[in-house]
Motif scaffolding. Structure first.
Motif, PDB file in Angstrom:
ATOM      1  N   MET A 175       0.718  -1.023   0.112  1.00 57.15           N
ATOM      2  CA  MET A 175       0.140  -0.019  -0.027  1.00 57.15           C
ATOM      3  C   MET A 175       0.798   1.290  -0.061  1.00 57.15           C
ATOM      4  O   MET A 175       1.957   1.119   0.666  1.00 57.15           O
ATOM      5  CB  MET A 175      -1.007  -0.109   1.281  1.00 57.15           C
ATOM      6  CG  MET A 175      -1.858   1.210   1.429  1.00 57.15           C
ATOM      7  SD  MET A 175      -2.681   0.963   3.084  1.00 57.15           S
ATOM      8  CE  MET A 175      -3.834   0.185   2.481  1.00 57.15           C
ATOM      9  N   ASN A 176       0.596   2.278  -0.980  1.00 60.57           N
ATOM     10  CA  ASN A 176       1.328   3.484  -0.670  1.00 60.57           C
ATOM     11  C   ASN A 176       0.403   4.463  -1.126  1.00 60.57           C
ATOM     12  O   ASN A 176      -0.859   4.357  -1.771  1.00 60.57           O
ATOM     13  CB  ASN A 176       2.435   3.543  -1.645  1.00 60.57           C
ATOM     14  CG  ASN A 176       2.380   3.097  -3.220  1.00 60.57           C
ATOM     15  OD1 ASN A 176       1.439   3.882  -3.735  1.00 60.57           O
ATOM     16  ND2 ASN A 176       2.874   2.246  -3.713  1.00 60.57           N
ATOM     17  N   PHE A 177       0.555   5.624  -1.068  1.00 61.80           N
ATOM     18  CA  PHE A 177      -0.439   6.785  -1.371  1.00 61.80           C
ATOM     19  C   PHE A 177       0.337   8.124  -2.063  1.00 61.80           C
ATOM     20  O   PHE A 177       1.529   8.253  -1.657  1.00 61.80           O
ATOM     21  CB  PHE A 177      -1.161   7.157  -0.321  1.00 61.80           C
ATOM     22  CG  PHE A 177      -0.523   8.234   0.896  1.00 61.80           C
ATOM     23  CD1 PHE A 177      -0.683   9.421   0.584  1.00 61.80           C
ATOM     24  CD2 PHE A 177       0.125   7.400   1.674  1.00 61.80           C
ATOM     25  CE1 PHE A 177       0.033  10.138   1.528  1.00 61.80           C
ATOM     26  CE2 PHE A 177       1.045   8.258   2.867  1.00 61.80           C
ATOM     27  CZ  PHE A 177       0.895   9.774   2.600  1.00 61.80           C
ATOM     28  N   LYS A 178      -0.518   8.970  -2.706  1.00 63.47           N
ATOM     29  CA  LYS A 178      -0.052   9.946  -3.004  1.00 63.47           C
ATOM     30  C   LYS A 178      -0.967  11.203  -2.572  1.00 63.47           C
ATOM     31  O   LYS A 178      -2.130  11.004  -2.317  1.00 63.47           O
ATOM     32  CB  LYS A 178      -0.152  10.125  -4.520  1.00 63.47           C
ATOM     33  CG  LYS A 178       0.804   9.302  -5.498  1.00 63.47           C
ATOM     34  CD  LYS A 178       2.049  10.039  -5.757  1.00 63.47           C
ATOM     35  CE  LYS A 178       2.895   9.397  -6.710  1.00 63.47           C
ATOM     36  NZ  LYS A 178       4.171   9.859  -7.081  1.00 63.47           N
ATOM     37  N   HIS A 182      -5.899  11.896  -0.019  1.00 62.80           N
ATOM     38  CA  HIS A 182      -4.937  11.020  -0.143  1.00 62.80           C
ATOM     39  C   HIS A 182      -5.481   9.741  -1.363  1.00 62.80           C
ATOM     40  O   HIS A 182      -6.466   9.699  -1.192  1.00 62.80           O
ATOM     41  CB  HIS A 182      -4.778  10.233   1.213  1.00 62.80           C
ATOM     42  CG  HIS A 182      -4.327  10.858   2.119  1.00 62.80           C
ATOM     43  ND1 HIS A 182      -5.180  11.591   3.043  1.00 62.80           N
ATOM     44  CD2 HIS A 182      -3.023  11.309   2.696  1.00 62.80           C
ATOM     45  CE1 HIS A 182      -4.449  12.317   3.829  1.00 62.80           C
ATOM     46  NE2 HIS A 182      -3.097  12.103   3.687  1.00 62.80           N
ATOM     47  N   TYR A 185      -4.664   6.290  -2.273  1.00 66.35           N
ATOM     48  CA  TYR A 185      -3.845   5.032  -2.202  1.00 66.35           C
ATOM     49  C   TYR A 185      -4.006   4.034  -3.436  1.00 66.35           C
ATOM     50  O   TYR A 185      -5.134   3.755  -3.773  1.00 66.35           O
ATOM     51  CB  TYR A 185      -4.533   4.339  -0.739  1.00 66.35           C
ATOM     52  CG  TYR A 185      -3.961   5.159   0.335  1.00 66.35           C
ATOM     53  CD1 TYR A 185      -3.017   4.634   1.058  1.00 66.35           C
ATOM     54  CD2 TYR A 185      -4.747   6.253   0.890  1.00 66.35           C
ATOM     55  CE1 TYR A 185      -2.908   4.968   2.196  1.00 66.35           C
ATOM     56  CE2 TYR A 185      -4.458   6.518   2.159  1.00 66.35           C
ATOM     57  CZ  TYR A 185      -3.317   5.849   2.842  1.00 66.35           C
ATOM     58  OH  TYR A 185      -3.001   6.566   3.926  1.00 66.35           O
ATOM     59  N   ARG A 186      -2.840   3.416  -3.372  1.00 66.43           N
ATOM     60  CA  ARG A 186      -2.638   2.109  -4.358  1.00 66.43           C
ATOM     61  C   ARG A 186      -2.205   1.151  -3.893  1.00 66.43           C
ATOM     62  O   ARG A 186      -1.339   1.193  -3.052  1.00 66.43           O
ATOM     63  CB  ARG A 186      -1.490   2.780  -5.285  1.00 66.43           C
ATOM     64  CG  ARG A 186      -2.077   3.933  -6.220  1.00 66.43           C
ATOM     65  CD  ARG A 186      -0.920   4.183  -7.254  1.00 66.43           C
ATOM     66  NE  ARG A 186       0.214   4.743  -6.332  1.00 66.43           N
ATOM     67  CZ  ARG A 186       1.272   5.293  -7.005  1.00 66.43           C
ATOM     68  NH1 ARG A 186       1.149   5.622  -8.045  1.00 66.43           N
ATOM     69  NH2 ARG A 186       2.242   5.740  -6.311  1.00 66.43           N
ATOM     70  N   VAL A 187      -3.218  -0.091  -3.808  1.00 68.05           N
ATOM     71  CA  VAL A 187      -3.118  -1.031  -2.894  1.00 68.05           C
ATOM     72  C   VAL A 187      -3.258  -2.406  -3.850  1.00 68.05           C
ATOM     73  O   VAL A 187      -3.789  -2.543  -4.837  1.00 68.05           O
ATOM     74  CB  VAL A 187      -4.219  -1.083  -1.867  1.00 68.05           C
ATOM     75  CG1 VAL A 187      -4.121  -2.365  -1.042  1.00 68.05           C
ATOM     76  CG2 VAL A 187      -4.574   0.254  -1.250  1.00 68.05           C
ATOM     77  N   TYR A 210     -13.850   2.544  -4.318  1.00 73.91           N
ATOM     78  CA  TYR A 210     -12.719   2.028  -5.037  1.00 73.91           C
ATOM     79  C   TYR A 210     -12.838   1.988  -6.375  1.00 73.91           C
ATOM     80  O   TYR A 210     -13.810   1.820  -6.927  1.00 73.91           O
ATOM     81  CB  TYR A 210     -12.349   0.859  -3.996  1.00 73.91           C
ATOM     82  CG  TYR A 210     -13.758  -0.245  -4.377  1.00 73.91           C
ATOM     83  CD1 TYR A 210     -13.824  -1.051  -5.299  1.00 73.91           C
ATOM     84  CD2 TYR A 210     -14.546  -0.130  -3.299  1.00 73.91           C
ATOM     85  CE1 TYR A 210     -15.007  -1.868  -5.231  1.00 73.91           C
ATOM     86  CE2 TYR A 210     -15.551  -1.101  -3.289  1.00 73.91           C
ATOM     87  CZ  TYR A 210     -15.711  -1.838  -4.332  1.00 73.91           C
ATOM     88  OH  TYR A 210     -16.708  -2.786  -4.461  1.00 73.91           O
ATOM     89  N   ARG A 240      -5.583   9.162   6.380  1.00 76.23           N
ATOM     90  CA  ARG A 240      -4.139   8.340   6.060  1.00 76.23           C
ATOM     91  C   ARG A 240      -4.609   6.814   6.678  1.00 76.23           C
ATOM     92  O   ARG A 240      -5.155   6.869   7.879  1.00 76.23           O
ATOM     93  CB  ARG A 240      -2.900   8.870   6.633  1.00 76.23           C
ATOM     94  CG  ARG A 240      -2.230   9.945   5.625  1.00 76.23           C
ATOM     95  CD  ARG A 240      -1.125  10.415   6.377  1.00 76.23           C
ATOM     96  NE  ARG A 240      -0.087   9.323   6.197  1.00 76.23           N
ATOM     97  CZ  ARG A 240       1.191   9.703   6.204  1.00 76.23           C
ATOM     98  NH1 ARG A 240       1.871  10.693   6.357  1.00 76.23           N
ATOM     99  NH2 ARG A 240       1.927   8.520   6.095  1.00 76.23           N
ATOM    100  N   PHE A 241      -4.299   5.767   6.073  1.00 76.79           N
ATOM    101  CA  PHE A 241      -4.409   4.734   6.918  1.00 76.79           C
ATOM    102  C   PHE A 241      -3.541   4.400   7.818  1.00 76.79           C
ATOM    103  O   PHE A 241      -2.372   4.698   7.766  1.00 76.79           O
ATOM    104  CB  PHE A 241      -4.565   3.406   5.684  1.00 76.79           C
ATOM    105  CG  PHE A 241      -5.446   3.329   5.060  1.00 76.79           C
ATOM    106  CD1 PHE A 241      -6.676   2.617   5.281  1.00 76.79           C
ATOM    107  CD2 PHE A 241      -5.660   4.028   3.698  1.00 76.79           C
ATOM    108  CE1 PHE A 241      -7.786   2.348   4.379  1.00 76.79           C
ATOM    109  CE2 PHE A 241      -6.780   3.830   2.840  1.00 76.79           C
ATOM    110  CZ  PHE A 241      -7.780   2.693   3.149  1.00 76.79           C
ATOM    111  N   ILE A 267      -4.801  -0.911   8.391  1.00 76.72           N
ATOM    112  CA  ILE A 267      -4.095  -2.333   7.745  1.00 76.72           C
ATOM    113  C   ILE A 267      -4.533  -3.535   8.496  1.00 76.72           C
ATOM    114  O   ILE A 267      -4.502  -4.377   7.717  1.00 76.72           O
ATOM    115  CB  ILE A 267      -2.759  -1.864   7.332  1.00 76.72           C
ATOM    116  CG1 ILE A 267      -2.570  -0.670   6.527  1.00 76.72           C
ATOM    117  CG2 ILE A 267      -1.947  -3.053   6.922  1.00 76.72           C
ATOM    118  CD1 ILE A 267      -1.280   0.060   6.455  1.00 76.72           C
TER     119      ILE A 267
END
Length: 198
Positions: free
Chosen positions: A1-4, A69, A71-73, A103, A129-130, A135
């Motif tokens: 998981m990351n985010f911009k 945010h 997120y790309r998961v 989503y 933010r997660f 998670i």
């Protein structure tokens, strides 16, 4: 998981569509260009067929989404036997169990897979933010859903093979021996004992 971080709608749409293009077009195991659907809670888009209208609709959803945010998961149950349909159902249920309704989900499994491990790529616009706990809850839900995916078809098979009064004990995937228990000393009753590994 990351985010911009992307607070402006136009930026969110640009960043998000770049990810969607990657998710949908990544080459398959046979090195063919991917042609995968984008699945949302309330619809499906195949950009190769829906063209500019479909693309514009996804961009609009990203522009209008709340939060800063994006997120790309990557989600995977770890079960290499899952079909594309099972992978989709599993991923959608995990997200929705965790109240993630907004989503864009793309399945990489079956003919549209590019590894031996079925998985889903997900784009999630989010207001916060997660956390580590968020998670962890996704992982817990993933494990619970995986048990359902593994159990349901086998339970249906057991009923077909033995009838409703017969149950089987053991772990999923292995041979399941029948077990009989004494009931009041005179009657024998067949019972179910389903166990799931951690």
């Amino acid at each position: 998981m990351n985010f911009k971080a992307a607070s402006q709608g136009a930026v969110k749409a640009k960043v998000g569509m770049k990810s969607i293009d990657y998710f949908t077009q990544r080459p398959t195991l046979e090195a063919d260009r991917g042609d995968r659907e984008v699945i949302t809670r309330d619809g499906r888009f195949r950009l190769s067929e829906d063209g500019e209208l479909g693309r514009r609709e996804l961009e609009k959803r990203l522009e209008q989404s709340s939060g800063e945010h994006l997120y790309r998961v990557v989600m995977s149950s770890g079960d290499v036997e899952m079909t594309a349909q099972e992978t989709e159902r599993w991923a959608r249920n995990v997200l929705e169990r965790n109240n993630i309704d907004n989503y864009m989900l793309v399945i990489h499994a079956g003919a549209q897979g590019h590894t031996d491990h079925p998985h889903a790529h997900v784009l999630i616009p989010a207001e916060k933010r997660f956390t580590v706990e968020d998670i962890r809850q996704l992982r817990v839900a993933g494990d619970m859903e995986q048990q359902q995916v593994a159990y349901t078809p086998r339970a249906m098979s057991i009923r077909q093979d033995y009838g409703d009064e017969t149950n089987v004990s053991g772990k999923p995937g292995g041979k399941q021996p029948e077990r009989e228990m004494e009931n009041d000393g005179s009657q024998k009753k067949r019972t179910v004992d389903i166990q799931f590994g951690n």
